[in-house]
Design a protein around this motif. Structure first.
Motif, PDB file in Angstrom:
ATOM      1  N   TYR A 196       0.818  -1.211   0.000  1.00 15.45           N
ATOM      2  CA  TYR A 196       0.000   0.000   0.000  1.00 15.45           C
ATOM      3  C   TYR A 196       0.854   1.265   0.000  1.00 15.45           C
ATOM      4  N   ASP A 197       0.159   2.388  -0.216  1.00 14.91           N
ATOM      5  CA  ASP A 197       0.775   3.718  -0.121  1.00 14.91           C
ATOM      6  C   ASP A 197       1.904   3.895  -1.129  1.00 14.91           C
ATOM      7  N   ASP A 198       1.702   3.405  -2.335  1.00 14.83           N
ATOM      8  CA  ASP A 198       2.698   3.535  -3.406  1.00 14.83           C
ATOM      9  C   ASP A 198       4.009   2.820  -3.086  1.00 14.83           C
ATOM     10  N   SER A 199       3.965   1.900  -2.135  1.00 15.99           N
ATOM     11  CA  SER A 199       5.154   1.107  -1.817  1.00 15.99           C
ATOM     12  C   SER A 199       5.348   0.038  -2.893  1.00 15.99           C
ATOM     13  N   GLU A 200       6.552  -0.499  -2.966  1.00 19.79           N
ATOM     14  CA  GLU A 200       6.853  -1.575  -3.911  1.00 19.79           C
ATOM     15  C   GLU A 200       7.474  -2.750  -3.184  1.00 19.79           C
ATOM     16  N   HIS A 201       7.078  -3.945  -3.607  1.00 24.52           N
ATOM     17  CA  HIS A 201       7.663  -5.149  -3.036  1.00 24.52           C
ATOM     18  C   HIS A 201       8.968  -5.454  -3.757  1.00 24.52           C
ATOM     19  N   TYR A 202      10.012  -5.735  -2.991  1.00 26.80           N
ATOM     20  CA  TYR A 202      11.308  -6.103  -3.553  1.00 26.80           C
ATOM     21  C   TYR A 202      11.648  -7.512  -3.090  1.00 26.80           C
ATOM     22  N   SER A 203      11.750  -8.425  -4.025  1.00 29.40           N
ATOM     23  CA  SER A 203      11.995  -9.831  -3.715  1.00 29.40           C
ATOM     24  C   SER A 203      13.483 -10.119  -3.570  1.00 29.40           C
ATOM     25  N   ILE A 204      13.787 -11.124  -2.776  1.00 33.21           N
ATOM     26  CA  ILE A 204      15.190 -11.524  -2.638  1.00 33.21           C
ATOM     27  C   ILE A 204      15.741 -12.051  -3.956  1.00 33.21           C
ATOM     28  N   GLN A 261      15.257 -10.716  -6.765  1.00 27.47           N
ATOM     29  CA  GLN A 261      15.621  -9.573  -7.605  1.00 27.47           C
ATOM     30  C   GLN A 261      17.035  -9.099  -7.280  1.00 27.47           C
ATOM     31  N   GLU A 262      17.575  -9.573  -6.184  1.00 30.46           N
ATOM     32  CA  GLU A 262      18.887  -9.132  -5.736  1.00 30.46           C
ATOM     33  C   GLU A 262      19.992  -9.939  -6.434  1.00 30.46           C
ATOM     34  N   LYS A 263      20.881  -9.241  -7.129  1.00 32.34           N
ATOM     35  CA  LYS A 263      21.955  -9.900  -7.867  1.00 32.34           C
ATOM     36  C   LYS A 263      22.951 -10.553  -6.909  1.00 32.34           C
ATOM     37  N   GLY A 264      23.483 -11.694  -7.342  1.00 35.80           N
ATOM     38  CA  GLY A 264      24.506 -12.388  -6.558  1.00 35.80           C
ATOM     39  C   GLY A 264      23.945 -13.283  -5.475  1.00 35.80           C
ATOM     40  N   LEU A 265      22.615 -13.438  -5.415  1.00 42.22           N
ATOM     41  CA  LEU A 265      22.000 -14.184  -4.322  1.00 42.22           C
ATOM     42  C   LEU A 265      21.425 -15.528  -4.787  1.00 42.22           C
ATOM     43  N   ASP A 266      21.688 -15.906  -6.034  1.00 43.61           N
ATOM     44  CA  ASP A 266      21.036 -17.084  -6.606  1.00 43.61           C
ATOM     45  C   ASP A 266      21.253 -18.350  -5.794  1.00 43.61           C
ATOM     46  N   GLU A 267      22.449 -18.541  -5.246  1.00 36.00           N
ATOM     47  CA  GLU A 267      22.749 -19.772  -4.513  1.00 36.00           C
ATOM     48  C   GLU A 267      22.249 -19.738  -3.078  1.00 36.00           C
ATOM     49  N   TYR A 268      21.802 -18.583  -2.630  1.00 36.59           N
ATOM     50  CA  TYR A 268      21.411 -18.415  -1.229  1.00 36.59           C
ATOM     51  C   TYR A 268      19.894 -18.246  -1.052  1.00 36.59           C
TER      52      TYR A 268
END
Length: 397
Positions: free
Chosen positions: A210-218, A220-227
């Motif tokens: 809500y409130d123009d917030s955005e969800h950011y997924s893990i 989407q974070e570069k370098g985290l594929d194995e974790y």
């Protein structure tokens, strides 16, 4: 006489469902109960899902692939691509609800006695799943005073031991409604890499921000594929709690190959529910937009009403459809039972979830309740009125 296991004795009661016998008794006495205790949406399931079940052409209700229908997993990959998450169908394992995804995750990455760090308060079943997996939940405390924001990384580091295998978050949060920022996700990602830990994110409520917030997924974070490991579900997004379809997502091939062995052992996720869930992905964008708008209005109605009750403390949830409210009482468990067993206002009462069940230790959250704002605004206003009068009567006893 044979005895039950230590694991069975350690299994906690559900703070959400343990009051059901009292609710059933109240209903038999003719009381109308406003259910604020459980995240059961009243939004209609997409017609696409319902029609797919009504009109299926199956002659035999057969097993599916243990990973779920390939067509469903392909469509899920397309769904995530719309949210800037790049995964293939091979990175997705369809499960019997998000619950099974969490159980498969814990079974795949932990051994008995290992530890998982979880910001507290947390979804009550995390404790149940960890008990099943003989894993120890190690809480890192978040506080109502700052809306249950991510504790400092230094607080996480104090808790990391040789037995720590993962950090688990719920984003947006159940029971708090807290939405982790992109910066906070990056901090957790750096911590996971630094200490070689898995980062598990329960993203069941990703659509509800809500409130123009955005969800950011893990993912989407570069370098985290194995974790990174994501847990997701159709239950809340499509108002399909009874379908019991979820998924586990990771680009870590070893994790997914291991989880597949657990999936094969339970054979397959339910066939008709997969048909419905795959069809739900065809729901128009207006379905999401209208649903989120309804929940935002309900959130605003609830928060405004609670803040008018003397002694009640509540933050503004940025996501999901829950909030933790601190009440001017000492024992929310007793109060919640009293609401059902001894109180009514013109044969009406409310049912709430005591927040103590969302904490790992005794005497935490004793004066807090979790409220799910899944009722329409008219009913929410009535429920708030009942709560205000009930608190006055309870305190004056």
């Amino acid at each position: 006489m044979p005895i039950i296991s230590h694991k069975g004795k350690a299994m906690p009661e559900s703070p959400i469902r343990k009051l059901v016998p009292f609710a059933e008794k109240a209903a038999k006495e003719g009381k109308h109960i406003y259910h604020l205790n459980i995240g059961q949406p009243d939004i209609k399931t997409p017609i696409e899902a319902m029609d797919a079940v009504r009109n299926h052409k199956l002659d035999i209700l057969a097993y599916s692939h243990s990973a779920g229908f390939e067509s469903f997993r392909n469509k899920l990959a397309d769904y995530y691509a719309k949210h800037n998450i790049t995964v293939s169908s091979d990175d997705i394992l369809v499960t019997t609800g998000g619950s099974e995804a969490l159980i498969f995750t814990m079974g795949s990455i932990t051994d008995p006695g290992d530890e998982i760090i979880v910001p507290e308060p947390f979804y009550a079943n995390y404790y149940s799943f960890s008990t099943q997996s003989t894993v120890k939940v190690v809480p890192v405390i978040s506080k109502i005073e700052n809306g249950f924001a991510l504790p400092s990384i230094a607080e996480f580091e104090k808790l990391i031991t040789k037995k720590t295998k993962a950090i688990l978050i719920c984003n947006p949060g159940n029971p708090t409604g807290y939405l982790y920022s992109k910066e906070e996700i990056k901090q957790l990602a750096e911590l996971a890499i630094k200490y070689d830990l898995f980062l598990i994110s329960d993203e069941v409520y990703r659509e509800f921000v809500y409130d123009d917030s955005e969800h950011y997924s893990i993912l989407q974070e570069k370098g985290l594929d194995e974790y990174a490991i994501i847990v997701d579900s159709v239950s809340k997004r499509y108002s399909m709690c009874g379908a019991r379809i979820g998924c586990m997502i990771s680009k870590n091939k070893s994790v997914m190959e291991t989880a597949m062995k657990f999936a094969q052992a339970r054979l397959s996720p339910p066939t008709l529910a997969q048909i419905a869930s795959e069809a739900a992905l065809e729901a128009p964008e207006s379905y999401y937009k209208e649903t989120v708008e309804k929940y935002k209005l309900r959130r605003d109605t609830l928060v405004a009403g609670l803040r008018e009750i003397p002694g009640v403390k509540v933050g503004v949830p940025k996501g999901a459809f829950y909030c933790i409210a601190e009440l001017p009482i000492e024992d929310a468990d007793h109060f919640a039972q009293w609401l059902l067993d001894e109180f009514d206002l013109d044969k009406q009462t409310i049912m709430v979830a005591p927040a103590s069940g969302f904490y790992s230790g005794p005497n935490k959250g004793k004066n807090q309740v979790r409220i799910a704002y899944v009722l329409n605004r008219r009913d929410l206003k009535k429920a708030i009125e009942i709560l205000k009068i009930a608190l006055e009567k309870y305190k004056n006893q």
